[in-house]
Design an enzyme around this catalytic site. Sequence first.
Site, mmCIF file in Angstrom:
data_model
loop_
_atom_site.group_PDB
_atom_site.id
_atom_site.type_symbol
_atom_site.label_atom_id
_atom_site.label_comp_id
_atom_site.label_asym_id
_atom_site.label_seq_id
_atom_site.Cartn_x
_atom_site.Cartn_y
_atom_site.Cartn_z
ATOM 1 N N LYS A 199 62.676 15.233 1.562
ATOM 2 C CA LYS A 199 62.757 14.709 2.923
ATOM 3 C C LYS A 199 63.608 13.449 3.007
ATOM 4 O O LYS A 199 64.360 13.256 3.950
ATOM 5 C CB LYS A 199 61.352 14.441 3.476
ATOM 6 C CG LYS A 199 60.475 15.661 3.629
ATOM 7 C CD LYS A 199 59.208 15.362 4.406
ATOM 8 C CE LYS A 199 58.341 14.329 3.704
ATOM 9 N NZ LYS A 199 57.861 14.794 2.396
ATOM 10 N N ARG B 19 55.819 4.844 -10.279
ATOM 11 C CA ARG B 19 54.807 4.464 -9.304
ATOM 12 C C ARG B 19 53.479 5.155 -9.567
ATOM 13 O O ARG B 19 53.428 6.276 -10.081
ATOM 14 C CB ARG B 19 55.281 4.799 -7.884
ATOM 15 C CG ARG B 19 56.437 3.965 -7.419
ATOM 16 C CD ARG B 19 56.693 4.129 -5.937
ATOM 17 N NE ARG B 19 56.470 5.470 -5.409
ATOM 18 C CZ ARG B 19 57.184 6.010 -4.429
ATOM 19 N NH1 ARG B 19 58.169 5.335 -3.884
ATOM 20 N NH2 ARG B 19 56.908 7.207 -3.983
ATOM 21 N N ARG C 69 47.835 14.811 -4.627
ATOM 22 C CA ARG C 69 48.645 14.675 -3.412
ATOM 23 C C ARG C 69 49.038 16.042 -2.858
ATOM 24 O O ARG C 69 48.987 16.273 -1.653
ATOM 25 C CB ARG C 69 49.917 13.867 -3.704
ATOM 26 C CG ARG C 69 49.687 12.387 -3.951
ATOM 27 C CD ARG C 69 50.965 11.704 -4.376
ATOM 28 N NE ARG C 69 51.953 11.653 -3.299
ATOM 29 C CZ ARG C 69 53.220 11.324 -3.469
ATOM 30 N NH1 ARG C 69 53.678 11.039 -4.685
ATOM 31 N NH2 ARG C 69 54.046 11.277 -2.438
#
Length: 217
Positions: free
Chosen positions: A13, A151, A162
């Site tokens: 995205k 991260r 997720r």
Amino acid sequence: MNIVLLGAPGAGKGSQAKKIVEHFGLVHISTGDIFRKNIKEQTELGKQVEAYLERGELVPDALTVQVVQDRLSQADCQKGWMLDGFPRTLGQAGILDQKQRIDLVLNLTVDFGVVEARLVSRRVCPACGLVYNTQTYAESVCVCGERLVHRADDQSETVKNRLAVYQAQTEPLIEYYEKAGCIKNIDGMGSVEDVWERTREVLGATRNFLRAMTCGC
């Protein structure tokens, strides 16, 4: 033109969002970018968001909606915007529909196995924000000289969570927007340029349609 950009974490995205806003002159509104900025600055919002992301959970609707509504009320959004990372739940979509006109929903489709590999291999520069992938970039230092970081929300177990959360809470949005008749699915496999060609074709057709509706053609 007001656009919502959908897609699983790691679907690409961010790459497409950059091209869309540059080519069509839209304001790019990424809840992820807003959240990360606040996390980096350790604001009160950032501390709240960080706790959810480290567990691989979605930020609660109330908190996310508050951030988005504030951004959309600003003057630069009046000529058109693209939402990236919002809405993520049916509740958020319902609130957005009450507040804003949506012309098009773009959904980037990528195999979950591919996006999982992309995310686990992702490294980010904490200084300039550039994103790298260890599958194509072997260095541990950014071109700006800063050491890259892995991260917390890109760790393997967090990534799996997720994607599970996305599938359970966000995929129903696809059906929601299909019923509204405003969604277009874009094959997100292949190079950034390949995906951009498909995306640009859909957006160009939509913009021409909206212009025709406006002038009464």
